[in-house]
Design an enzyme around this catalytic site. Sequence first.
Site, PDB file in Angstrom:
ATOM      1  N   GLU A 121       6.236  19.798 -52.035  1.00  0.00           N
ATOM      2  CA  GLU A 121       7.600  20.281 -52.288  1.00  0.00           C
ATOM      3  C   GLU A 121       7.647  21.800 -52.727  1.00  0.00           C
ATOM      4  O   GLU A 121       8.384  22.680 -51.932  1.00  0.00           O
ATOM      5  CB  GLU A 121       8.335  19.458 -53.300  1.00  0.00           C
ATOM      6  CG  GLU A 121       9.583  19.675 -53.407  1.00  0.00           C
ATOM      7  CD  GLU A 121      10.601  19.294 -52.511  1.00  0.00           C
ATOM      8  OE1 GLU A 121      10.968  20.471 -51.521  1.00  0.00           O
ATOM      9  OE2 GLU A 121      11.017  18.094 -52.256  1.00  0.00           O
ATOM     10  N   ASP A 174       9.115  24.696 -50.278  1.00  0.00           N
ATOM     11  CA  ASP A 174      10.610  25.691 -50.562  1.00  0.00           C
ATOM     12  C   ASP A 174      10.216  27.158 -50.731  1.00  0.00           C
ATOM     13  O   ASP A 174      11.070  27.716 -49.963  1.00  0.00           O
ATOM     14  CB  ASP A 174      10.996  25.079 -51.971  1.00  0.00           C
ATOM     15  CG  ASP A 174      11.549  23.469 -51.886  1.00  0.00           C
ATOM     16  OD1 ASP A 174      11.462  23.085 -50.791  1.00  0.00           O
ATOM     17  OD2 ASP A 174      11.366  23.140 -52.883  1.00  0.00           O
ATOM     18  N   SER A 188      14.236  18.420 -47.675  1.00  0.00           N
ATOM     19  CA  SER A 188      13.704  19.322 -48.524  1.00  0.00           C
ATOM     20  C   SER A 188      13.391  20.574 -47.878  1.00  0.00           C
ATOM     21  O   SER A 188      13.364  21.646 -48.495  1.00  0.00           O
ATOM     22  CB  SER A 188      12.272  18.770 -49.027  1.00  0.00           C
ATOM     23  OG  SER A 188      12.405  17.750 -49.845  1.00  0.00           O
ATOM     24  N   ASP A 246      27.161  22.688 -33.531  1.00  0.00           N
ATOM     25  CA  ASP A 246      27.570  21.212 -33.453  1.00  0.00           C
ATOM     26  C   ASP A 246      26.349  20.205 -32.909  1.00  0.00           C
ATOM     27  O   ASP A 246      26.042  20.588 -31.911  1.00  0.00           O
ATOM     28  CB  ASP A 246      28.805  21.006 -32.733  1.00  0.00           C
ATOM     29  CG  ASP A 246      29.491  19.696 -32.999  1.00  0.00           C
ATOM     30  OD1 ASP A 246      28.919  18.863 -34.066  1.00  0.00           O
ATOM     31  OD2 ASP A 246      30.311  19.217 -32.346  1.00  0.00           O
ATOM     32  N   ILE A 247      26.302  19.459 -33.812  1.00  0.00           N
ATOM     33  CA  ILE A 247      25.065  18.326 -33.406  1.00  0.00           C
ATOM     34  C   ILE A 247      25.634  17.179 -32.989  1.00  0.00           C
ATOM     35  O   ILE A 247      26.277  16.537 -33.887  1.00  0.00           O
ATOM     36  CB  ILE A 247      23.986  18.337 -34.536  1.00  0.00           C
ATOM     37  CG1 ILE A 247      23.519  19.630 -35.208  1.00  0.00           C
ATOM     38  CG2 ILE A 247      22.953  17.297 -34.081  1.00  0.00           C
ATOM     39  CD1 ILE A 247      22.665  20.427 -34.074  1.00  0.00           C
ATOM     40  N   GLY A 303      32.206  17.548 -33.665  1.00  0.00           N
ATOM     41  CA  GLY A 303      32.573  17.690 -34.950  1.00  0.00           C
ATOM     42  C   GLY A 303      32.103  17.276 -36.143  1.00  0.00           C
ATOM     43  O   GLY A 303      30.822  17.030 -35.914  1.00  0.00           O
ATOM     44  N   ASP A 336      30.145  14.985 -38.851  1.00  0.00           N
ATOM     45  CA  ASP A 336      29.985  13.608 -38.884  1.00  0.00           C
ATOM     46  C   ASP A 336      28.822  13.115 -40.143  1.00  0.00           C
ATOM     47  O   ASP A 336      28.282  14.362 -40.746  1.00  0.00           O
ATOM     48  CB  ASP A 336      28.904  13.219 -37.640  1.00  0.00           C
ATOM     49  CG  ASP A 336      27.904  14.028 -37.410  1.00  0.00           C
ATOM     50  OD1 ASP A 336      26.753  14.057 -38.101  1.00  0.00           O
ATOM     51  OD2 ASP A 336      27.716  14.814 -36.347  1.00  0.00           O
TER      52      ASP A 336
END
Length: 638
Positions: A301, A305, A553, A596-597, A615, A617
């Site tokens: 992690e 990061d 993450s 937009d995905i 839009g 979701d």
Amino acid sequence: MRCSLTALVALSLAVVSLAEPTLSPYNVHEKRSAIPIGWSHTRRHESAATLPLRIALKQSNIESIDEYLYDVSHPESANYGKHWTAGEISRKFSPSEESISTVRDWLVENGLASERIRVSSTKGWINVDVTVEEAERLMNTEYNVYTHVSGQEHVACEAYHLPEHISTHVDFVLPSINFDAKLKGRSSQLEPARAIGQPGVGITPKTAGTISQIVTELEQCDEYITPVCLRALYGLAYEPVATEKNSFGIVEYTPQAYLQSDLQMFAMNYSTDLLGLEPIMVSIDGGYAQTEYQGFEYNGESDLDLQYGMSLVTGKQNVTLYQTGDMVEGASFNNFLDAIDGSYCTFEGGDDYTQDAQYPDPYGGGYEGPEDCGTVTPAYVISTSYGYNEADLTPFYTARQCAEYAKLGLMGVTVLYSSGDDGVAGNGNYCLNPDGTQSSTGMIFNPSFPGTCPYVTSVGATMVKPNATVTQAQPEMACMEVIYSGGGFSNYFAMPSYQKTAVDYYLQNYPPNYPPNIWNSTGMSRAFPDISANGANYVVAVDGQFELVYGTSCSSPVSGAIFTMINDARLAAGKGPIGFINPTIYSAGFAGAFNDITEGSNPGCGTEGYNATAGWDPVTGLGTPNFPKLLEYWLALP
């Protein structure tokens, strides 16, 4: 409204009479739906036993926190960007003298001598030692003794009641419905709040194994994500110029820790401007970059990061690592929040030590210094890649913490959290049962927290489509390899006004085809995530080798780096930081500022989850950042 959790009901308070008690109907104040796993009811508590009753008082003006926050965060407000100081926040939200006197009078009227009643120095608590019989009479409840499978006992009640004229002044009472999870092993699954850094607890990145080759080509971004891929995907061609004025913070919870050797290995191959550099580590409550325990579950992690967060803001911009909690007690989000905002240490009664780590370590062997309280300056952008299931915590606990994120927004801080890696299921693929418990066989969608708090920006995950290139017009879809983007609708928090138009459009045009008893279908709850970023196939140096890493993450620190660069441009132009971004990014003026995905879903709980659509979701939110447009739009604001 207070964390948009409930609407406050105006009550007329009866005049306190010196001759007889004030009368008003009793209402349920808190109720538990189930006994935590591992505990069982043993017996009624002895009526003559003593309980140290602690009453947490509500704060002044907390019902208006939405109004205050939107006033400085909405792009159409005349006060946009005019953030508050910590002192202004403390003065605005301190408990009122009316709350103190009302609760004190109620206790005296019910036979408790005034000399038994103590008000804390912060005025956040009223403390009184009572017998079990007195407590049961005061709160119309029954106290029981519960026994854990380990043999440890705990005192609690199933629910408690308060008079109507008192409940408006009280946030919660201890001991009550919460279970003291300070079990001797300290690693029990029954301590979700302060065990957030323990391996396997909460949101954690996943690995698909090691890779041997060094990957540098843009043509391979569908299989291997590196910083060059992310810059191409999101148009992040920017060199910071106001680095002395700017700040980016990444939060880690011990025993999670990065290795400097991994950071340098990554820098040598993918970000040479980081060679010789390290984050500025700020220790909170004994936190340090431990090296006693290593492996992906301890280093994955933090390595992820910092390698990507630092790379994307370049070596010119310092990055602060907030290393929180010691190796023995650990820490919760509340422990971190205490350190960056001194007013939070006592806000609404202070931390719940049945959930949050207590310092100095009351058991010995851990950090013996004082609890960090207002000792750390918050960065302008703070990214956290950890999270709980909403159902792990009580509504009051989450509401208190959610209000703190609103306060940070008032101070100009952008707070990002990962939305989760298990689709509509909770961490560990746990779903809800009808009685409120969680299990691997549950069928009810299980939202995450703090992602469901209306005052944080929740970040979901996308991936480059197989065989696609980052130079295509729409190269990404919802992440459906190894992890699924967390998303859905809160069971605790109401829908904030800033997202109503976007979420209403989704529900009207793409209504989920699921029975209303497995998801919050009211159309009135907080929806998440807000945005998304790539969360698949990251090349990360972990313990001296490169691994392929997946998870929201990844998405949170990448988004944090992008917003940090936008802050840089604004600060260079003599403007302030962007602060709480949600009212702005959902506004009409920011239409088209996110990619937009529209492909993919987030399965879980025996379903296919929600679908990514045109839009907003509940899989990818508004979409992924378009840095050039975001920069243009934010530079146009005051």
